[in-house]
Motif scaffolding. Sequence first.
Motif, PDB file in Angstrom:
ATOM      1  N   ALA A   1      -9.967 -51.017 -21.655  1.00 23.46           N
ATOM      2  CA  ALA A   1     -10.514 -50.496 -21.502  1.00 23.46           C
ATOM      3  C   ALA A   1     -11.301 -52.155 -20.914  1.00 23.46           C
ATOM      4  O   ALA A   1     -11.454 -52.585 -21.880  1.00 23.46           O
ATOM      5  N   LEU A   2     -11.807 -52.622 -19.379  1.00 20.56           N
ATOM      6  CA  LEU A   2     -12.577 -53.700 -19.304  1.00 20.56           C
ATOM      7  C   LEU A   2     -14.092 -53.699 -18.637  1.00 20.56           C
ATOM      8  O   LEU A   2     -13.934 -52.527 -18.256  1.00 20.56           O
ATOM      9  N   THR A   3     -14.582 -54.301 -19.231  1.00 16.91           N
ATOM     10  CA  THR A   3     -16.184 -54.503 -18.757  1.00 16.91           C
ATOM     11  C   THR A   3     -17.134 -55.666 -18.053  1.00 16.91           C
ATOM     12  O   THR A   3     -17.226 -56.301 -19.144  1.00 16.91           O
ATOM     13  N   PRO A  11     -26.054 -43.981 -26.786  1.00 14.35           N
ATOM     14  CA  PRO A  11     -24.676 -43.835 -27.066  1.00 14.35           C
ATOM     15  C   PRO A  11     -23.522 -43.385 -26.729  1.00 14.35           C
ATOM     16  O   PRO A  11     -22.894 -43.734 -26.427  1.00 14.35           O
ATOM     17  N   THR A  12     -24.156 -41.991 -26.322  1.00 12.79           N
ATOM     18  CA  THR A  12     -22.675 -41.640 -25.030  1.00 12.79           C
ATOM     19  C   THR A  12     -22.084 -42.747 -24.325  1.00 12.79           C
ATOM     20  O   THR A  12     -20.925 -41.430 -24.372  1.00 12.79           O
ATOM     21  N   ASP A  13     -22.547 -43.107 -23.342  1.00 10.68           N
ATOM     22  CA  ASP A  13     -22.123 -44.028 -22.692  1.00 10.68           C
ATOM     23  C   ASP A  13     -20.665 -44.815 -23.620  1.00 10.68           C
ATOM     24  O   ASP A  13     -19.138 -45.115 -23.262  1.00 10.68           O
ATOM     25  N   GLY A  16     -17.877 -42.223 -24.561  1.00 10.14           N
ATOM     26  CA  GLY A  16     -17.174 -42.252 -23.432  1.00 10.14           C
ATOM     27  C   GLY A  16     -16.143 -42.993 -22.674  1.00 10.14           C
ATOM     28  O   GLY A  16     -14.642 -43.196 -22.593  1.00 10.14           O
ATOM     29  N   VAL A  17     -16.280 -44.570 -23.477  1.00  7.77           N
ATOM     30  CA  VAL A  17     -15.171 -45.062 -22.921  1.00  7.77           C
ATOM     31  C   VAL A  17     -14.345 -45.348 -23.759  1.00  7.77           C
ATOM     32  O   VAL A  17     -13.228 -45.502 -24.031  1.00  7.77           O
ATOM     33  N   LEU A  18     -14.687 -45.554 -25.149  1.00  5.48           N
ATOM     34  CA  LEU A  18     -13.799 -45.563 -26.500  1.00  5.48           C
ATOM     35  C   LEU A  18     -13.263 -44.241 -27.103  1.00  5.48           C
ATOM     36  O   LEU A  18     -11.721 -44.300 -26.889  1.00  5.48           O
ATOM     37  N   PHE A  28     -14.771 -44.621 -35.346  1.00  2.00           N
ATOM     38  CA  PHE A  28     -15.955 -43.847 -35.615  1.00  2.00           C
ATOM     39  C   PHE A  28     -15.701 -42.395 -37.143  1.00  2.00           C
ATOM     40  O   PHE A  28     -15.836 -41.953 -37.788  1.00  2.00           O
ATOM     41  N   GLY A  29     -13.803 -42.475 -36.615  1.00  2.00           N
ATOM     42  CA  GLY A  29     -13.171 -41.227 -37.305  1.00  2.00           C
ATOM     43  C   GLY A  29     -13.795 -40.166 -36.234  1.00  2.00           C
ATOM     44  O   GLY A  29     -13.037 -39.083 -37.076  1.00  2.00           O
ATOM     45  N   GLY A  30     -13.974 -39.534 -35.216  1.00  2.00           N
ATOM     46  CA  GLY A  30     -13.927 -38.726 -33.992  1.00  2.00           C
ATOM     47  C   GLY A  30     -15.726 -38.578 -34.081  1.00  2.00           C
ATOM     48  O   GLY A  30     -16.237 -39.162 -34.163  1.00  2.00           O
ATOM     49  N   TRP A  31     -15.957 -37.341 -33.161  1.00  2.00           N
ATOM     50  CA  TRP A  31     -17.206 -37.410 -32.870  1.00  2.00           C
ATOM     51  C   TRP A  31     -18.725 -37.566 -33.724  1.00  2.00           C
ATOM     52  O   TRP A  31     -19.359 -38.112 -33.704  1.00  2.00           O
ATOM     53  N   MET A  32     -18.271 -36.297 -34.957  1.00  2.00           N
ATOM     54  CA  MET A  32     -18.919 -36.532 -36.017  1.00  2.00           C
ATOM     55  C   MET A  32     -19.235 -37.719 -36.907  1.00  2.00           C
ATOM     56  O   MET A  32     -20.296 -37.541 -37.363  1.00  2.00           O
ATOM     57  N   GLY A  33     -18.410 -38.824 -37.174  1.00  2.00           N
ATOM     58  CA  GLY A  33     -18.286 -39.860 -37.392  1.00  2.00           C
ATOM     59  C   GLY A  33     -19.201 -40.532 -36.529  1.00  2.00           C
ATOM     60  O   GLY A  33     -20.159 -41.284 -37.009  1.00  2.00           O
TER      61      GLY A  33
END
Length: 217
Positions: A1-3, A11-13, A16-18, A28-33
């Motif tokens: 993934a390149l930007t 932070p949600t941006d 979303g990429v990850l 992060f180990g998932g959403w909660m992490g």
Amino acid sequence: ALTGTPMLNKPTDLYGVLSSFNLDRAVFGGWMGFAKCFHGRKETVSRNPYREAWVFGSPTPDVPERLRRVMLRRMKEDVMENLPRLVEQNIPVQISGKLCKVLDGIAEGFDLTSQDLPPFEMFSGIRAKLAESRIPAALEFAESYEEAGKPLVVFSAHRAPVEALGQREGWAVIYGSTPHARRQEIVEDFQAGRLKGVAGTIQAMGVGVTLTASDTI
């Protein structure tokens, strides 16, 4: 993934990429992490007591180290050593005596030594008038680059100067309402040398528009 452009401020941006490349768990180990690392919490939406939305705070100190597991940041000076340094130039602009009187009149009604500023609506109106007063200087500057055969990019916080430049032959403009397909067409024409200049509002052209055919903005 390149930007090639900066991440936006939510932070949600980043998440979303990850998650698009299944890297969210590695970092992060998932959403909660992820939510924990950005001090995320659910809050009730004020207009809808039955709906909750995620609200995020500052990242924890370990977030940069976590991102290094999957992210490589390359600075411009690391990959383009011969690129000239950015040179900034201020161009003095003479505004009309009539506008000076208007500004002086506004200033008389406020204590300019205090921290209080005029109301936002008034301040916005002042900025708009100043932007309009710079149009003749902007057109003169653009003409000098046209005569030299050098392409030019112009940003403006206000629409009036952009509209004025857009009326010149060989110029194109980009607003927030400009369709994506038309933006891409303008970029391709400019990069190919078919346009003398491009003008646009800062929000519309600030991110995601590549106009490297010009060395002056």
